[in-house]
Design an enzyme around this catalytic site. Sequence first.
Site, PDB file in Angstrom:
ATOM      1  N   GLN A 185     119.427  86.026  40.808  1.00  0.00           N
ATOM      2  CA  GLN A 185     120.355  85.770  39.708  1.00  0.00           C
ATOM      3  C   GLN A 185     119.644  84.920  38.668  1.00  0.00           C
ATOM      4  OE1 GLN A 185     123.590  83.397  41.058  1.00  0.00           O
ATOM      5  NE2 GLN A 185     124.724  83.440  39.144  1.00  0.00           N
ATOM      6  N   SER A 201     120.395  79.990  35.147  1.00  0.00           N
ATOM      7  CA  SER A 201     119.901  78.677  34.708  1.00  0.00           C
ATOM      8  C   SER A 201     118.523  78.767  34.063  1.00  0.00           C
ATOM      9  CB  SER A 201     119.790  77.730  35.898  1.00  0.00           C
ATOM     10  OG  SER A 201     121.066  77.411  36.388  1.00  0.00           O
ATOM     11  N   SER A 226     116.931  81.770  43.405  1.00  0.00           N
ATOM     12  CA  SER A 226     116.763  81.989  44.841  1.00  0.00           C
ATOM     13  C   SER A 226     116.232  83.386  45.094  1.00  0.00           C
ATOM     14  CB  SER A 226     118.105  81.838  45.551  1.00  0.00           C
ATOM     15  OG  SER A 226     118.581  80.535  45.384  1.00  0.00           O
ATOM     16  N   GLU A 276     131.295  84.496  42.867  1.00  0.00           N
ATOM     17  CA  GLU A 276     130.393  83.576  43.564  1.00  0.00           C
ATOM     18  C   GLU A 276     131.167  82.418  44.193  1.00  0.00           C
ATOM     19  OE1 GLU A 276     127.479  81.625  41.087  1.00  0.00           O
ATOM     20  OE2 GLU A 276     126.115  81.398  42.786  1.00  0.00           O
ATOM     21  N   ASN A 307     129.883  70.491  40.852  1.00  0.00           N
ATOM     22  CA  ASN A 307     131.266  70.119  41.147  1.00  0.00           C
ATOM     23  C   ASN A 307     131.929  69.437  39.947  1.00  0.00           C
ATOM     24  OD1 ASN A 307     130.688  71.248  43.555  1.00  0.00           O
ATOM     25  ND2 ASN A 307     131.262  69.474  44.803  1.00  0.00           N
TER      26      ASN A 307
END
Lengths: 386, 337
Positions: A125, A128, A160, A243, A367
């Site tokens: 993905q 970022s 990742s 996700e 978060n």
Amino acid sequence: MDLSYTEDEQRARQRIRGWLDEHVPAEPLPAQHTAEGVEAHRRWERLLHGAGFAALHWPREYGGAGADAVTQAIFQEEYLRARAPRRLNRLALGLIGPSIMDFGTADQKRRFLPAMLTCDELWCQGFSEPESGSDLASLRTRAEPDGDGYRVTGQKVWTSLAAFASWMFALVRTSSGGKRHDGLTMLLVPLRQDGVVVRPIRQLDGEAGFAEVFFDGAKVPKSHVLGAVDDGWRVALAALVHERATGVGNYAQFSDDVAQLVRLARDAERGSDPVLRSRIAQLFIDTEVFRAHMQRVASVRHEGELARLANITKLFWSELETRIFETASELLGAEAERADHGDLGFSGDFQRRYWHARASKIYAGTNEIQRNVIATRVLGLPRGDG
Amino acid sequence: MFADLNDDQRALRGLAREVLEGACPAPAVRRSWQDGGELDRARWAQLAGSDLLGVTVPERFGGLSLGSVEWTVLLEEAGRVVLPEPLLEVAGLAPALILAQAGDDLRDRWLPALASGKAFVAVQLRPGDLVAHLDSAQAVLVVRDDALRVLEPADLTATRVPTVDRSRRLFRLDADLTAVAPRPVPRDRLRRVAALAALGTAAMLVGVSAALLDRTVRHVSQRRQFGRAVGSFQAIQHALANCHVLVEMCRPTVWQAGYLLDHNVDAGLAAAGVAKAYASAAASHVNDVALQCHGGIGFAWEHDLHLWLKRGKSLERAYGSADDHRRQVVTRLFPDE
């Protein structure tokens, strides 16, 4: 409310359990961040696919099992109970595949979905960037029109599985000026080409699962635009809901972790300490609460309600997982400092799980971002400039 | 497996909310504070008229024959409006106790009257517990030593205890229990009633917390400082987002415990304790954030906020605090000690 399992659900559980008992490898597979590990996991995934277990949540028309959320949860429970290998193409199955189903053309679905199920093609993905973390819409990787396609230039990071992936689900800038959310496009970028360099990044947990990916005029055909040009933000937001809703926050995993804490506490000298026991009891309470929440999520039919609960899910489990492993460290005492942790419980995976838990509060939207979303979109509080 | 409210349960929630908001608006709670929380018979009759008093009473006794899940749904709404009357005891624990003992005479006498609102009884589960609305009760159901005793007003002395939440009308009970015949109740059934008490209180706390959160969101959206709504500051937003998570996590926990108490009592006893432990801790947190986000005005007696703050603090400890129930979890996880 009806917490009993139907006959169909019980039969599904038996079938899943029977198959897993027969097929799960006796020895753990090599780690996924090694070439050997990827191959071993690929073989396992093909076995799963052959049995119809690769993607329970995908509709049948795309090669999935078309299972409802309850059956998916049963599979998760059984998968964990059988100590089956970590899933390999997680982003493809959980987030990118469903996004292609939502926004893709018929050709894209035919071209990409089957190879996700067989793990012939692994996906990463590309959201970022070094200068665009939480402020994702500020991203600068550009796609310039070039003949029958685009040329991509820029850099993605915290990617990742990039070392082994052949494709990237990449959000890039296609126009500037106007509102910055409006000039973004989702591209399906082939990674095995000149103009793409992948450099692994070593993580705090010692693995090199992450990478940074450099694009220098990498080619992407026009047919690999997902959704409309300049409409990538909408695709990205929908993908993030997938996700956050799936995540790796598996209640069966956490219940199992807490059961291990209880076992450790019964054995260890420190385990009779009332303060520690009180902490473990609180974790037991929290995991029970999380299980009830996830079973509710699996039962909710209404899309809006599901999206509303997804932000809570990610926020809650990531913080719960950290608390579980902080308590585990406390229980292990001085031993928790050791890097050779094979005998420390948690399937010899203690240190990786501990540090990975720390990452889970950051990835898939920090978060803090989840709290912003809950405050403004769910509670309806005025935005920061209001 | 379906771990969410079904359409009927959602409909009941809608009905309960409408009736309770109509019967018990904030000014009515204020009046109750002034008159010492006296039983409002008109309001009680209104609840009876909407069939909300016999939710768990079997149909043959004039109730709705619904389960504990529906009962928690009703109690969340009662908590939301900080209903002064002890709905938990009269419409939950009393029928459960009467059904737990074997005597048909008690069932015939009390269940139809409780469901229709004609009778009003008080309950004391443990020695020393303060008893709500003892002065209005035609009978008191007292649990001691694996037995139920039904006391008439002439059998007892009631002493009013001043309460921080003035709409909670509580009494100390003095009575000579040896003068009243005990009716044996199996121990596991009594344990289930105690779990219902904890669970129903947890459900009311969820309602109190949800109302505190709603009121606080409204307040910080309107209140302006530094030229902007205070609710636009991230410090406030994150505090309230955390409260939202706590309230939403409580709900399915409470529903599941209700289901289990009706279908698998052993699992239900544990689940009810988990629900009360979590709901009490959540309520304590929301209580704190609500006052903090209101600022000075929330500390003024004239402002309605403290009607919810004080009910919340009372219920946090009623039928076992978060610590009490966590202690139970420790005992279950580490039975050797």
